[in-house]
Design a protein around this motif. Structure first.
Motif, PDB file in Angstrom:
ATOM      1  N   TYR A 278       0.841  -1.190   0.000  1.00  0.00           N
ATOM      2  CA  TYR A 278       0.000   0.000   0.000  1.00  0.00           C
ATOM      3  C   TYR A 278       0.885   1.252   0.000  1.00  0.00           C
ATOM      4  O   TYR A 278       1.910   1.306   0.691  1.00  0.00           O
ATOM      5  CB  TYR A 278      -0.923   0.011   1.217  1.00  0.00           C
ATOM      6  CG  TYR A 278      -1.860  -1.180   1.266  1.00  0.00           C
ATOM      7  CD1 TYR A 278      -2.942  -1.260   0.402  1.00  0.00           C
ATOM      8  CD2 TYR A 278      -1.631  -2.226   2.153  1.00  0.00           C
ATOM      9  CE1 TYR A 278      -3.795  -2.355   0.432  1.00  0.00           C
ATOM     10  CE2 TYR A 278      -2.471  -3.325   2.194  1.00  0.00           C
ATOM     11  CZ  TYR A 278      -3.560  -3.381   1.328  1.00  0.00           C
ATOM     12  OH  TYR A 278      -4.386  -4.472   1.355  1.00  0.00           O
ATOM     13  N   ASP A 279       0.436   2.240  -0.733  1.00  0.00           N
ATOM     14  CA  ASP A 279       1.220   3.463  -0.911  1.00  0.00           C
ATOM     15  C   ASP A 279       1.485   4.184   0.402  1.00  0.00           C
ATOM     16  O   ASP A 279       2.557   4.765   0.588  1.00  0.00           O
ATOM     17  CB  ASP A 279       0.481   4.386  -1.893  1.00  0.00           C
ATOM     18  CG  ASP A 279       1.221   5.694  -2.108  1.00  0.00           C
ATOM     19  OD1 ASP A 279       2.324   5.645  -2.670  1.00  0.00           O
ATOM     20  OD2 ASP A 279       0.705   6.750  -1.691  1.00  0.00           O
ATOM     21  N   TYR A 280       0.534   4.132   1.344  1.00  0.00           N
ATOM     22  CA  TYR A 280       0.711   4.897   2.584  1.00  0.00           C
ATOM     23  C   TYR A 280       1.929   4.402   3.368  1.00  0.00           C
ATOM     24  O   TYR A 280       2.552   5.166   4.114  1.00  0.00           O
ATOM     25  CB  TYR A 280      -0.560   4.832   3.450  1.00  0.00           C
ATOM     26  CG  TYR A 280      -0.713   3.578   4.289  1.00  0.00           C
ATOM     27  CD1 TYR A 280      -0.174   3.516   5.581  1.00  0.00           C
ATOM     28  CD2 TYR A 280      -1.396   2.472   3.811  1.00  0.00           C
ATOM     29  CE1 TYR A 280      -0.320   2.388   6.364  1.00  0.00           C
ATOM     30  CE2 TYR A 280      -1.534   1.337   4.582  1.00  0.00           C
ATOM     31  CZ  TYR A 280      -0.995   1.298   5.855  1.00  0.00           C
ATOM     32  OH  TYR A 280      -1.130   0.168   6.627  1.00  0.00           O
ATOM     33  N   LYS A 281       2.293   3.131   3.200  1.00  0.00           N
ATOM     34  CA  LYS A 281       3.449   2.595   3.920  1.00  0.00           C
ATOM     35  C   LYS A 281       4.742   3.237   3.432  1.00  0.00           C
ATOM     36  O   LYS A 281       5.655   3.498   4.222  1.00  0.00           O
ATOM     37  CB  LYS A 281       3.501   1.074   3.774  1.00  0.00           C
ATOM     38  CG  LYS A 281       2.299   0.379   4.408  1.00  0.00           C
ATOM     39  CD  LYS A 281       2.396  -1.128   4.324  1.00  0.00           C
ATOM     40  CE  LYS A 281       1.193  -1.780   5.004  1.00  0.00           C
ATOM     41  NZ  LYS A 281       1.284  -3.255   5.012  1.00  0.00           N
ATOM     42  N   LEU A 282       4.818   3.501   2.144  1.00  0.00           N
ATOM     43  CA  LEU A 282       5.977   4.206   1.608  1.00  0.00           C
ATOM     44  C   LEU A 282       5.986   5.659   2.047  1.00  0.00           C
ATOM     45  O   LEU A 282       7.044   6.227   2.344  1.00  0.00           O
ATOM     46  CB  LEU A 282       5.981   4.118   0.076  1.00  0.00           C
ATOM     47  CG  LEU A 282       6.054   2.716  -0.536  1.00  0.00           C
ATOM     48  CD1 LEU A 282       5.925   2.795  -2.048  1.00  0.00           C
ATOM     49  CD2 LEU A 282       7.348   2.023  -0.150  1.00  0.00           C
ATOM     50  N   ARG A 283       4.801   6.268   2.117  1.00  0.00           N
ATOM     51  CA  ARG A 283       4.717   7.670   2.517  1.00  0.00           C
ATOM     52  C   ARG A 283       5.127   7.866   3.970  1.00  0.00           C
ATOM     53  O   ARG A 283       5.658   8.923   4.337  1.00  0.00           O
ATOM     54  CB  ARG A 283       3.299   8.197   2.299  1.00  0.00           C
ATOM     55  CG  ARG A 283       2.862   8.197   0.834  1.00  0.00           C
ATOM     56  CD  ARG A 283       1.488   8.795   0.667  1.00  0.00           C
ATOM     57  NE  ARG A 283       1.478  10.227   0.960  1.00  0.00           N
ATOM     58  CZ  ARG A 283       0.381  10.940   1.173  1.00  0.00           C
ATOM     59  NH1 ARG A 283      -0.810  10.348   1.141  1.00  0.00           N
ATOM     60  NH2 ARG A 283       0.456  12.222   1.428  1.00  0.00           N
ATOM     61  N   PHE A 284       4.913   6.836   4.798  1.00  0.00           N
ATOM     62  CA  PHE A 284       5.356   6.902   6.193  1.00  0.00           C
ATOM     63  C   PHE A 284       6.807   6.445   6.352  1.00  0.00           C
ATOM     64  O   PHE A 284       7.256   6.184   7.460  1.00  0.00           O
ATOM     65  CB  PHE A 284       4.429   6.080   7.087  1.00  0.00           C
ATOM     66  CG  PHE A 284       3.185   6.810   7.512  1.00  0.00           C
ATOM     67  CD1 PHE A 284       3.257   7.885   8.385  1.00  0.00           C
ATOM     68  CD2 PHE A 284       1.945   6.435   7.028  1.00  0.00           C
ATOM     69  CE1 PHE A 284       2.119   8.568   8.774  1.00  0.00           C
ATOM     70  CE2 PHE A 284       0.795   7.107   7.408  1.00  0.00           C
ATOM     71  CZ  PHE A 284       0.872   8.179   8.283  1.00  0.00           C
ATOM     72  N   LEU A 285       7.521   6.310   5.230  1.00  0.00           N
ATOM     73  CA  LEU A 285       8.953   5.990   5.171  1.00  0.00           C
ATOM     74  C   LEU A 285       9.255   4.508   5.406  1.00  0.00           C
ATOM     75  O   LEU A 285      10.380   4.161   5.801  1.00  0.00           O
ATOM     76  CB  LEU A 285       9.772   6.853   6.153  1.00  0.00           C
ATOM     77  CG  LEU A 285       9.579   8.366   6.045  1.00  0.00           C
ATOM     78  CD1 LEU A 285      10.514   9.087   7.023  1.00  0.00           C
ATOM     79  CD2 LEU A 285       9.827   8.855   4.626  1.00  0.00           C
ATOM     80  N   GLY A 286       8.275   3.652   5.170  1.00  0.00           N
ATOM     81  CA  GLY A 286       8.532   2.225   5.258  1.00  0.00           C
ATOM     82  C   GLY A 286       9.361   1.744   4.070  1.00  0.00           C
ATOM     83  O   GLY A 286       9.073   2.098   2.926  1.00  0.00           O
ATOM     84  N   LYS A 287      10.400   0.976   4.343  1.00  0.00           N
ATOM     85  CA  LYS A 287      11.246   0.410   3.289  1.00  0.00           C
ATOM     86  C   LYS A 287      10.893  -1.065   3.109  1.00  0.00           C
ATOM     87  O   LYS A 287      10.864  -1.815   4.083  1.00  0.00           O
ATOM     88  CB  LYS A 287      12.725   0.559   3.663  1.00  0.00           C
ATOM     89  CG  LYS A 287      13.166   1.996   3.817  1.00  0.00           C
ATOM     90  CD  LYS A 287      14.613   2.076   4.282  1.00  0.00           C
ATOM     91  CE  LYS A 287      15.050   3.527   4.495  1.00  0.00           C
ATOM     92  NZ  LYS A 287      16.433   3.608   5.024  1.00  0.00           N
ATOM     93  N   PRO A 288      10.625  -1.480   1.864  1.00  0.00           N
ATOM     94  CA  PRO A 288      10.187  -2.867   1.658  1.00  0.00           C
ATOM     95  C   PRO A 288      11.292  -3.883   1.938  1.00  0.00           C
ATOM     96  O   PRO A 288      12.444  -3.697   1.548  1.00  0.00           O
ATOM     97  CB  PRO A 288       9.778  -2.893   0.177  1.00  0.00           C
ATOM     98  CG  PRO A 288      10.493  -1.746  -0.448  1.00  0.00           C
ATOM     99  CD  PRO A 288      10.657  -0.705   0.607  1.00  0.00           C
ATOM    100  N   VAL A 289      10.915  -4.938   2.639  1.00  0.00           N
ATOM    101  CA  VAL A 289      11.790  -6.082   2.901  1.00  0.00           C
ATOM    102  C   VAL A 289      11.041  -7.335   2.456  1.00  0.00           C
ATOM    103  O   VAL A 289       9.896  -7.549   2.863  1.00  0.00           O
ATOM    104  CB  VAL A 289      12.143  -6.194   4.400  1.00  0.00           C
ATOM    105  CG1 VAL A 289      12.965  -7.454   4.672  1.00  0.00           C
ATOM    106  CG2 VAL A 289      12.885  -4.951   4.880  1.00  0.00           C
ATOM    107  N   GLU A 290      11.657  -8.139   1.601  1.00  0.00           N
ATOM    108  CA  GLU A 290      10.994  -9.325   1.054  1.00  0.00           C
ATOM    109  C   GLU A 290      11.352 -10.559   1.872  1.00  0.00           C
ATOM    110  O   GLU A 290      12.499 -10.710   2.334  1.00  0.00           O
ATOM    111  CB  GLU A 290      11.432  -9.529  -0.395  1.00  0.00           C
ATOM    112  CG  GLU A 290      11.184  -8.322  -1.294  1.00  0.00           C
ATOM    113  CD  GLU A 290      10.002  -8.518  -2.218  1.00  0.00           C
ATOM    114  OE1 GLU A 290       9.268  -9.496  -2.035  1.00  0.00           O
ATOM    115  OE2 GLU A 290       9.834  -7.693  -3.115  1.00  0.00           O
ATOM    116  N   PHE A 291      10.366 -11.448   2.023  1.00  0.00           N
ATOM    117  CA  PHE A 291      10.578 -12.699   2.753  1.00  0.00           C
ATOM    118  C   PHE A 291      10.343 -13.884   1.820  1.00  0.00           C
ATOM    119  O   PHE A 291       9.397 -13.884   1.031  1.00  0.00           O
ATOM    120  CB  PHE A 291       9.641 -12.796   3.954  1.00  0.00           C
ATOM    121  CG  PHE A 291       9.927 -11.782   5.024  1.00  0.00           C
ATOM    122  CD1 PHE A 291      11.116 -11.815   5.742  1.00  0.00           C
ATOM    123  CD2 PHE A 291       9.004 -10.789   5.318  1.00  0.00           C
ATOM    124  CE1 PHE A 291      11.382 -10.877   6.726  1.00  0.00           C
ATOM    125  CE2 PHE A 291       9.255  -9.851   6.308  1.00  0.00           C
ATOM    126  CZ  PHE A 291      10.450  -9.898   7.009  1.00  0.00           C
TER     127      PHE A 291
END
Length: 361
Positions: A278-291
């Motif tokens: 979700y876009d809001y996670k990036l806007r809150f500065l979340g960096k994606p980590v894949e599992f």
């Protein structure tokens, strides 16, 4: 067996093990409390100590010819996986394969026959020590929106209260109200809620031990809230929900921001927004980590012995790849699964033979 192998009973020593795991920076999904709340307790659980410097504790469970590593959402490099598997294969001659489910890993060679595919993701915010500094790092539009909607809410009601609860202070009634808000929102979208009675019970069991709830009250009623768990210096957001009657105030966004600010003030170093692109996670500065799911086999002969399992994982992995490709294509969201599924023609040719094998020949 080796001196560094310890048999684990499901009830004894949970607190001590969990404190040690939390100090090592593991995920809440690696905790024994999480494992016991969702697993049948009639199997054999073990701990390996001092196998590698990166993982002084390895929890696993034996299922006949295979072993499942229980440290979900932990980081295992390919060399770590090789060391752990080499050790376990040497200790247990009957084991043909070892599964690492939902681990953060690189894509290097492991040194054994292995399968690997993406199963989930997390969006992680590295917190910076102060609310003011974190807020200043957010995009200008998001900063403007947060100020605007907070002011709009306080103008609409003179009784707006932000509150936090942790551990044993979490009231089950407040927990259930937030779960209810989430279920109502999903029902409005004609989507089945993922919060079944069993999952809610399991989450509440975690919350009573590791929980952190942030709640927005309007006129004395819970209108939005975030359910988190804290494990060491890591915080994990499991549920964010708001009353859809307050959509115009963007309460979900305010609740998320308030929860992150509360985490910073309590000394949390990393805030996990968990799965879901979700876009809001990036806007809150979340960096994606894949599992990934990583399945390691003792040898090529072990693959033949586990052929049905091998083929099932092959199809499951490529099915996940196709699903992610279709979801992320054109979304602009990052992710290594956005490249096209080039294995589709091969999958088509495999359908008939695999169905035959799966049904017993």
């Amino acid at each position: 067996m080796s001196d560094n192998l310890i048999y684990v009973m499901p009830v004894k020593g949970d607190e001590e093990w969990d404190q040690e795991l939390a100090c090592l920076g593991h995920s809440i999904f690696s905790s024994l409390r999480y494992t016991w709340s969702g697993a049948s307790k009639d199997g054999e659980f073990f701990v390996l100590r001092n196998v590698s410097t990166a993982h002084p504790l390895i929890f696993f469970r034996i299922y006949s010819y295979r072993i499942e590593i229980l440290q979900l959402c932990s980081k295992f490099s390919s060399s770590d996986i090789h060391i752990v598997c080499q050790h376990i294969f040497n200790m247990f001659g009957q084991i043909r394969c070892i599964g690492f489910d939902c681990v953060e890993s690189d894509r290097e060679e492991i040194g054994f026959v292995a399968q690997r595919y993406n199963v989930s993701e997390d969006f992680v915010i590295d917190l910076c020590g102060s609310v003011a500094r974190y807020t200043s790092m957010l995009g200008r539009q998001l900063q403007h929106d947060l100020k605007r909607y907070k002011k709009k809410l306080s103008t609409a009601s003179s009784d707006v209260r932000y509150a936090c609860f942790s551990g044993q202070d979490v009231a089950e009634a407040v927990f259930n109200e937030i779960i209810g808000l989430s279920a109502s929102r999903m029902a409005g979208k004609e989507v089945a809620s993922s919060h079944t009675l069993e999952k809610s019970r399991r989450l509440f069991d975690l919350v009573k031990n590791f929980g952190f709830l942030s709640v927005i009250y309007v006129d004395g009623i819970v209108r939005a809230g975030v359910i988190c768990t804290r494990y060491g210096t890591e915080m994990f957001m499991h549920v964010v929900a708001h009353d859809t009657g307050f959509d115009r105030f963007r309460l979900g966004k305010l609740a998320c921001y308030f929860s992150i600010c509360a985490a910073i003030e309590s000394g949390v170093l990393r805030y996990h927004l968990l799965s879901g692109w979700y876009d809001y996670k990036l806007r809150f500065l979340g960096k994606p980590v894949e599992f990934d799911r990583v399945e390691v086999y003792r040898s090529a002969g072990a693959v033949f012995f586990c052929l049905r399992r091998y083929l099932a994982i092959f199809y499951r992995g490529n099915g996940r790849r196709v699903k992610r490709y279709l979801k992320l294509r054109g979304s602009g969201l990052p992710g290594r699964s956005t490249q096209g599924p080039g294995v589709l023609p091969f999958l088509g040719r495999m359908v008939g033979p695999v169905r035959w094998l799966w049904r017993g020949g």
